[in-house]
Design a protein around this motif. Structure first.
Motif, PDB file in Angstrom:
ATOM      1  N   PRO A   1      -4.418   5.846  -1.425  1.00 40.81           N
ATOM      2  CA  PRO A   1      -3.659   4.643  -1.071  1.00 40.81           C
ATOM      3  C   PRO A   1      -4.111   3.473  -1.954  1.00 40.81           C
ATOM      4  N   HIS A   2      -3.157   2.751  -2.511  1.00 38.86           N
ATOM      5  CA  HIS A   2      -3.496   1.616  -3.364  1.00 38.86           C
ATOM      6  C   HIS A   2      -2.437   0.537  -3.262  1.00 38.86           C
ATOM      7  N   LEU A   3      -2.808  -0.641  -3.679  1.00 38.02           N
ATOM      8  CA  LEU A   3      -1.944  -1.816  -3.551  1.00 38.02           C
ATOM      9  C   LEU A   3      -2.410  -2.873  -4.536  1.00 38.02           C
TER      10      LEU A   3
ATOM     11  N   CYS B   1       0.841  -1.205   0.000  1.00 37.41           N
ATOM     12  CA  CYS B   1       0.000   0.000   0.000  1.00 37.41           C
ATOM     13  C   CYS B   1       0.882   1.263   0.000  1.00 37.41           C
ATOM     14  N   HIS B   2       0.593   2.166  -0.918  1.00 38.34           N
ATOM     15  CA  HIS B   2       1.391   3.388  -1.037  1.00 38.34           C
ATOM     16  C   HIS B   2       0.564   4.481  -1.693  1.00 38.34           C
ATOM     17  N   GLN B   3       1.123   5.682  -1.692  1.00 42.49           N
ATOM     18  CA  GLN B   3       0.519   6.834  -2.372  1.00 42.49           C
ATOM     19  C   GLN B   3       1.507   7.299  -3.439  1.00 42.49           C
ATOM     20  N   ASP B   4       1.030   7.564  -4.649  1.00 43.12           N
ATOM     21  CA  ASP B   4       1.970   7.885  -5.724  1.00 43.12           C
ATOM     22  C   ASP B   4       2.610   9.262  -5.564  1.00 43.12           C
ATOM     23  N   SER B   5       1.963  10.175  -4.843  1.00 42.10           N
ATOM     24  CA  SER B   5       2.580  11.495  -4.622  1.00 42.10           C
ATOM     25  C   SER B   5       3.856  11.393  -3.788  1.00 42.10           C
TER      26      SER B   5
END
Ligand code: FE2
Length: 296
Positions: free
Chosen positions: A252-254, A165-169
């Motif tokens: 947030p995406h994964l 899980c992460h944020q691209d910004s």
């Protein structure tokens, strides 16, 4: 009304990218929307075929660079760090056997291709510089959209790894923040082959980490907000070939590992607003001969 079959707001692709107020409101609310059948199967196939040509021409005996969101092997890898203006090839962590040989075919060993195909290759350029995407960007409030990054993601059967899980910004930061991602399904993506997952509405939380290029040229990730990035309420973004997922830079995406016998190819581009500042501390920097460009 937005259909909620997948749990994320999804719509039929509007003509010429003219997002309706309802679609824009859904994006603002969830941080992600899915536009069904944005690209034709023929356009997706053309991109896949061009990618296969590039992979066939790539000598995997010379470069063995791994991309992993778990080991972060790329953070001190010059081949990765200098790829902002290039077409480079990154392998899955599990692609190699104990002797260092590829366990599978080259294409079924790669994690991704990145990060400037949209400016270097005519087929990628044509797919990426679609007037409908320019219209979408305008309707999402971009004054001067710039395409900063392209990635062809392979997620191969068996070895396609988990993306945590992460944020691209975190990786594509502007002042003020402006990054959004466009993710195109080149293969059908589902629970078995590791489709993307999003946490609806969680883009309204803070940016947690910032990846920065230090004075020594190496990358490091700094925690800027301690709020945990929970994926407890993550929802799958199952997609069919040609579907487009648009997501906010803080969303947030994964994705899980691909445990199926099928690949899960996808193409992504990220845009930022040229009205914002692109800091020199961003990992992705372009040579002066290849400045960022917009949709035209
Ligand atoms: Fe991402």
């Amino acid at each position: 009304m937005a259909a909620r079959m997948s749990g994320l707001p999804e719509f039929a692709t509007p003509e010429e990218g003219r997002l309706t107020n309802e679609m824009i409101a859904a994006f603002d609310d969830a941080g992600v929307i899915i536009l069904r059948r944005f690209a034709t199967p023929e356009a997706c196939e053309k991109l896949r075929e061009r990618t296969i040509e590039l992979v066939d021409a790539f000598d995997s005996g010379l470069v063995r660079s791994v991309f992993s969101t778990k080991s972060n092997a790329q953070l001190d890898d010059d081949y990765f760090i200098s790829s902002g203006g290039a077409t480079r090839f990154f392998f899955e962590e599990d692609a190699f056997d104990s002797t260092g040989a590829l366990k599978r075919s080259k294409i079924d060993s790669l994690n991704k291709l990145g990060h400037a195909m949209h400016d270097l290759d005519p087929v990628f350029d044509q797919f990426s510089r679609n007037p409908a995407l320019a219209e979408i960007a305008a309707r999402l409030g971009f004054q001067a959209p710039q395409l900063v990054q392209s990635m062809y993601i392979f997620k191969p059967p068996g070895v396609g790894g988990e993306v945590v899980c992460h944020q691209d910004s975190t990786y594509l930061f502007t002042e003020p923040e402006s990054c959004i991602g466009f993710w195109f399904a080149i293969d059908d993506a589902d629970l078995e082959n590791g489709c993307m997952h999003f946490v609806p509405g969680a883009h309204k939380g803070p940016l947690r980490r910032l990846n920065r290029r230090g004075a020594d040229g190496k990358l490091a990730t700094k925690i800027i907000d301690e709020t945990p990035l929970s994926d407890d309420s993550a929802v799958p973004a199952c997609a069919k070939v040609g579907d487009l997922v648009i997501f906010h830079g803080r969303a947030p995406h994964l994705s899980a590992a691909n445990t199926s016998p099928r690949s899960r190819h996808a193409y992504t581009i990220h845009i930022i607003d040229g009205a914002c500042v692109w800091p020199e501390t961003n990992w992705l920097q372009r040579p002066p001969t290849l400045p960022f460009r917009g949709f035209v």
